[in-house]
Design a protein around this motif. Structure first.
Motif, PDB file in Angstrom:
ATOM      1  N   GLU A  79     110.162  20.393 -61.229  1.00 52.45           N
ATOM      2  CA  GLU A  79     111.135  19.320 -61.480  1.00 52.45           C
ATOM      3  C   GLU A  79     110.530  17.952 -61.185  1.00 52.45           C
ATOM      4  N   ARG A  80     109.731  17.865 -60.111  1.00 57.41           N
ATOM      5  CA  ARG A  80     109.082  16.595 -59.771  1.00 57.41           C
ATOM      6  C   ARG A  80     108.131  16.149 -60.877  1.00 57.41           C
ATOM      7  N   VAL A  81     107.376  17.092 -61.431  1.00 56.44           N
ATOM      8  CA  VAL A  81     106.448  16.765 -62.519  1.00 56.44           C
ATOM      9  C   VAL A  81     107.234  16.295 -63.739  1.00 56.44           C
ATOM     10  N   ASN A  82     108.301  16.994 -64.087  1.00 54.21           N
ATOM     11  CA  ASN A  82     109.107  16.609 -65.248  1.00 54.21           C
ATOM     12  C   ASN A  82     109.764  15.254 -65.062  1.00 54.21           C
TER      13      ASN A  82
ATOM     14  N   GLY B  56     108.035  33.416 -64.101  1.00 51.90           N
ATOM     15  CA  GLY B  56     106.964  32.447 -64.252  1.00 51.90           C
ATOM     16  C   GLY B  56     106.409  32.046 -62.899  1.00 51.90           C
ATOM     17  N   VAL B  57     105.802  30.887 -62.868  1.00 54.39           N
ATOM     18  CA  VAL B  57     105.119  30.447 -61.654  1.00 54.39           C
ATOM     19  C   VAL B  57     106.082  29.748 -60.697  1.00 54.39           C
ATOM     20  N   ASP B  58     105.794  29.878 -59.404  1.00 51.91           N
ATOM     21  CA  ASP B  58     106.587  29.195 -58.386  1.00 51.91           C
ATOM     22  C   ASP B  58     105.768  28.036 -57.816  1.00 51.91           C
ATOM     23  N   ASP B  59     106.287  27.376 -56.793  1.00 51.30           N
ATOM     24  CA  ASP B  59     105.623  26.205 -56.233  1.00 51.30           C
ATOM     25  C   ASP B  59     104.226  26.518 -55.700  1.00 51.30           C
TER      26      ASP B  59
END
Length: 152
Positions: A5-8, A48-51
């Protein structure tokens, strides 16, 4: 807010700010995350991938760019080296603070104690414990020899 979310959010802000260099780097990060998502799909319901996985992806991206900086500087291409440094700075915004030498030593000692490592054969267990707890916070390529010295 998780890393994805931070990247988006940062991507949307870069679009609004019309910051082309930052936008390009954020799109590369997003693409790497999506590639891992696709690679993880296997029909077993994985989301999918997590943090933790994203931190590993970002760490790998940073390391690749650091190697590129060295190569560009050796080749006299300082303009390309500077562009790679800018990408490292953008990626670094999403990484946790790096541990200093003293903190790294303490983490290694704690991991050795936790797994009860007594010989070089236990190095994999120690590395596994460190990767669980400190992904994105230390350079595991540099940590390996330090663990080896302590266990020898």
């Amino acid at each position: 807010m998780n890393l994805r979310e931070r990247v988006n959010t940062a991507l949307k802000q870069a679009m609004k700010d019309k910051d082309a260099a930052r936008l390009a780097t954020l799109r590369l990060i997003n693409a790497a995350i999506k590639d891992q998502d696709i690679a993880r799909r296997g029909g077993d319901g994985d989301q999918g991938v997590d943090d933790t996985d994203i931190l590993a992806i970002l760490g790998k991206m940073t390391k690749q760019r650091q190697e590129s900086v060295r190569a560009y500087e050796e080749g006299g291409r300082l303009d390309l080296a500077e562009r790679e440094r800018q990408e490292i700075a953008v990626i670094g915004e999403f990484l946790p603070r790096q541990l200093n030498d003293k903190e790294t030593e303490a983490a290694i000692d704690a991991a050795i104690a936790e797994v009860g490592a007594g010989s070089i054969r236990d190095m994999g267990k120690v590395m596994g414990r460190l990767k669980e707890q400190y992904t994105g916070q230390m350079d595991f390529g540099a940590v390996g020899p330090r663990i080896k010295d302590k266990l020898s």
